[in-house]
Design a protein around this motif. Structure first.
Motif, PDB file in Angstrom:
ATOM      1  N   HIS A 279       0.845  -1.198   0.000  1.00  0.00           N
ATOM      2  CA  HIS A 279       0.000   0.000   0.000  1.00  0.00           C
ATOM      3  C   HIS A 279       0.875   1.241   0.000  1.00  0.00           C
ATOM      4  CE1 HIS A 279      -3.051   2.913   1.592  1.00  0.00           C
ATOM      5  NE2 HIS A 279      -3.852   2.170   0.833  1.00  0.00           N
ATOM      6  N   HIS A 280       0.332   2.347  -0.529  1.00  0.00           N
ATOM      7  CA  HIS A 280       1.179   3.540  -0.641  1.00  0.00           C
ATOM      8  C   HIS A 280       1.521   4.157   0.710  1.00  0.00           C
ATOM      9  CE1 HIS A 280      -2.998   5.257  -0.908  1.00  0.00           C
ATOM     10  NE2 HIS A 280      -2.479   6.088  -0.040  1.00  0.00           N
ATOM     11  N   MET A 310       3.567  -0.980  -7.515  1.00  0.00           N
ATOM     12  CA  MET A 310       3.337   0.195  -6.673  1.00  0.00           C
ATOM     13  C   MET A 310       2.213   1.011  -7.291  1.00  0.00           C
ATOM     14  SD  MET A 310       7.297   1.172  -5.740  1.00  0.00           S
ATOM     15  CE  MET A 310       6.855   2.106  -4.276  1.00  0.00           C
ATOM     16  N   ASP A 311       1.005   0.761  -6.800  1.00  0.00           N
ATOM     17  CA  ASP A 311      -0.165   1.511  -7.274  1.00  0.00           C
ATOM     18  C   ASP A 311      -0.192   2.870  -6.598  1.00  0.00           C
ATOM     19  OD1 ASP A 311      -2.415   1.959  -8.727  1.00  0.00           O
ATOM     20  OD2 ASP A 311      -3.713   0.593  -7.603  1.00  0.00           O
ATOM     21  N   GLU A 315       1.937   8.673  -4.462  1.00  0.00           N
ATOM     22  CA  GLU A 315       1.478   8.800  -3.085  1.00  0.00           C
ATOM     23  C   GLU A 315       2.474   8.197  -2.098  1.00  0.00           C
ATOM     24  OE1 GLU A 315      -0.943  10.505  -2.111  1.00  0.00           O
ATOM     25  OE2 GLU A 315      -2.152  10.833  -3.913  1.00  0.00           O
ATOM     26  N   PHE A 316       3.413   7.367  -2.574  1.00  0.00           N
ATOM     27  CA  PHE A 316       4.460   6.860  -1.692  1.00  0.00           C
ATOM     28  C   PHE A 316       5.363   8.020  -1.281  1.00  0.00           C
ATOM     29  CE2 PHE A 316       3.074   2.963  -3.610  1.00  0.00           C
ATOM     30  CZ  PHE A 316       3.388   1.954  -2.709  1.00  0.00           C
ATOM     31  N   GLN A 349      10.865  -7.068 -11.004  1.00  0.00           N
ATOM     32  CA  GLN A 349      10.404  -6.112 -12.012  1.00  0.00           C
ATOM     33  C   GLN A 349       9.498  -5.106 -11.333  1.00  0.00           C
ATOM     34  OE1 GLN A 349       9.640  -9.170 -15.506  1.00  0.00           O
ATOM     35  NE2 GLN A 349       9.080  -7.104 -16.140  1.00  0.00           N
ATOM     36  N   LEU A 350       9.807  -3.841 -11.509  1.00  0.00           N
ATOM     37  CA  LEU A 350       9.016  -2.778 -10.904  1.00  0.00           C
ATOM     38  C   LEU A 350       7.916  -2.344 -11.874  1.00  0.00           C
ATOM     39  CD1 LEU A 350       8.536  -0.685  -8.657  1.00  0.00           C
ATOM     40  CD2 LEU A 350      10.194   0.794  -9.818  1.00  0.00           C
TER      41      LEU A 350
END
Length: 509
Positions: A279-280, A310-311, A315-316, A349-350
């Motif tokens: 989660h972010h 990274m959805d 926001e991270f 893989q990102l």
């Protein structure tokens, strides 16, 4: 003088090492000490082991008992050495023969009533023991399913310390609680990793699907931007279904990490690449690893050989995003603490997804967007240039403009896409066999510049001169071009593949 010994295996990250445990029973007032750099949970084994041995009908020495963990310079942690400590004391006191455990690794946590509890990290422990020539192990009965995953290892499961004493030829009197006795190690606790959803369930977005196919074929990082509801998350969650299956060695790597994290029973051994989606709001420690003492694996290690998704990437926190820079290049993460440095693999893989602005509607003519210009700039500023420069493919995912009555998902299935990805991966592996690389994303810039045609490199030089690409970006564009050539069945990329490779990574920069 009476000395008993047993073997155990310690872990620092995923690096295992054999521990020789010796118990010395000597004259003196009753006292039990453990030396050899134990952590707090291992030091507390004194009370667990003493109570467990007495619950098994064994007489505890009413003298001084000293247990040494060798090598003394290596830190030891966790409760997985309880059973081995108990065995060494039982050997020193004469309850079991002195030489019965010379070639046997003993693993397990013990309870006060003598029951043996399961441990985490058993798979990498057994792999190391086998490599060191120790092929007989005694493990908790609840871990027996996991132990049988390692070939050429004779694993024996025990539920109680009393069973260990009987197994070694000693005399004992004990009672196994009903709750423990009823546990069956073959009751299906080792699950099968469920397959991801099918790519043909996503309506439209053929360009995005093609980009995901290229990313899967070459091991490339990818960034998707687009308004809410366009299918970015659906697309990302289906990537494992189109990726090349894991090899046997890669499956063991992934399973070892899951064993260390205690999640292996939920997945089992599977050739489907792992998928992690923090989660972010996730902290930096939860992403890269952390914790007291020696650090534990984070999300990037759990995504090893698979996907880190990274959805809502902007926001991270900026600090969290910056910690990805080194693992993206090196393929591992080094976490330093006062008690030592722990190394974990992190070759993932990102995949990132982001809205075009905080409200999400700054696309097209932007009429629905309510954000101020400074808010849009601040929103994407967390994705710094160095991070974006490490992302090979950057695409836009537009909204679906029209649906028809009875419209159903269409397009190719994940299986059909995966077949092409496998062929492209096999082509790359054959090309890079002498270097040990498995995909185009691992090829070095030196090799790329030496084997790419002059006409194709001229396009890269033009992009460098116009500042569309950095030098790192030029290498990544060439890797993309080689992947496009593999998918097209060509032996090497030409100007067309190079131009497409450059365009696929310069959407946001």
């Amino acid at each position: 003088m009476a000395i008993g010994s047993a073997l155990s295996v310690g872990l620092i990250g995923l690096k295992a090492f054999i521990i020789q445990i010796q118990a010395f029973v000597s004259p003196g007032l009753p006292y039990f000490s453990i030396i050899g750099l134990p952590d707090t949970s291992l030091s507390e084994a004194r009370e667990r082991v003493k109570s467990a041995c007495q619950a098994s009908g064994a007489k505890w020495p009413e003298t001084r008992v000293t247990v040494n963990l060798s090598p003394a310079s290596m830190p030891k942690r966790g409760s997985s050495h309880d059973l081995a400590i108990a065995a060494s004391v039982l050997s020193a006191s004469g309850t079991i023969p002195h030489d019965c455990l010379n070639d046997t690794v003993v693993l397990g946590e013990v309870n006060l009533d003598g029951t043996v509890l399961p441990i985490n990290g058993l798979l990498p422990i057994l792999l190391h023991a086998r490599d060191q020539g120790v092929c007989k192990v005694i493990v908790p009965h609840a871990n027996l399913d996991e132990a049988t995953l390692v070939p050429d290892v004779n694993a024996i499961g025990v539920r109680h310390v009393g069973e260990l004493i009987e197994l070694m030829g000693g005399a004992t009197k004990y009672e196994i609680p009903d709750l423990i006795r009823d546990v069956n190690p073959n009751d299906g606790t080792m699950s099968i990793c469920p397959p991801p959803g099918d790519m043909n369930e996503v309506m439209g977005q053929e360009t995005a699907k093609w980009a995901l196919e290229v990313a899967s074929a070459g091991g490339h990082h990818l960034m998707m931007t687009g308004p809410p509801g366009t299918g970015k998350t659906m697309l990302a969650s289906r990537i494992p279904g189109i990726m090349s299956p894991l090899s046997e060695s890669e499956q063991l790597e992934v399973a070892s990490i899951r064993s260390l994290c205690g999640t292996l029973p939920s997945y089992g051994i599977s050739d489907i690449p792992p998928f992690e989606a923090p989660h972010h709001t996730a902290s930096t420690a939860s992403l890269v690893g952390g914790g007291a003492g020696l650090a534990q694996p984070g999300a990037i290690t759990r995504a090893h050989r698979g996907i880190l998704f990274m959805d809502e990437a902007p926001e991270f926190s900026a600090r969290t995003l910056q910690t990805l820079r080194e693992p993206l290049e090196s393929g591992y993460v080094a976490i330093s603490r006062a008690k030592g440095t722990t190394y974990y693999p992190a070759r993932f893989q990102l995949i990132m997804a982001a809205n075009p602005c905080p409200c999400g509607y700054a696309y097209g003519n932007g009429e629905r967007c309510t954000c101020k210009e400074k808010d849009r700039i601040k929103y994407f500023s967390r994705l710094s240039g160095p991070i974006l420069d490490r992302i090979d493919i950057q695409i836009e995912v537009p909204p679906v403009e029209r649906i028809n009555p009875g419209m159903t998902p269409s397009g190719e299935s994940s299986h059909a896409i995966r077949l092409r990805v496998i062929v492209a991966r096999q082509t790359a592996q054959e090309r890079f066999r002498e270097f040990g690389w498995v995909c185009n994303a691992q090829a070095t810039g030196t090799w790329l510049r030496a084997n790419t045609s002059t006409k194709a490199i001229e396009l890269v030089n033009h992009a460098l001169a116009s500042e569309r690409l950095s030098l790192r970006g030029a290498d990544r564009a060439m890797r993309l071009a080689w992947t496009l050539a593999d998918l097209s069945g060509k032996t090497s990329p030409g100007p067309e593949e190079m131009m497409q490779g450059i365009s696929m990574r310069t959407k946001l920069i």
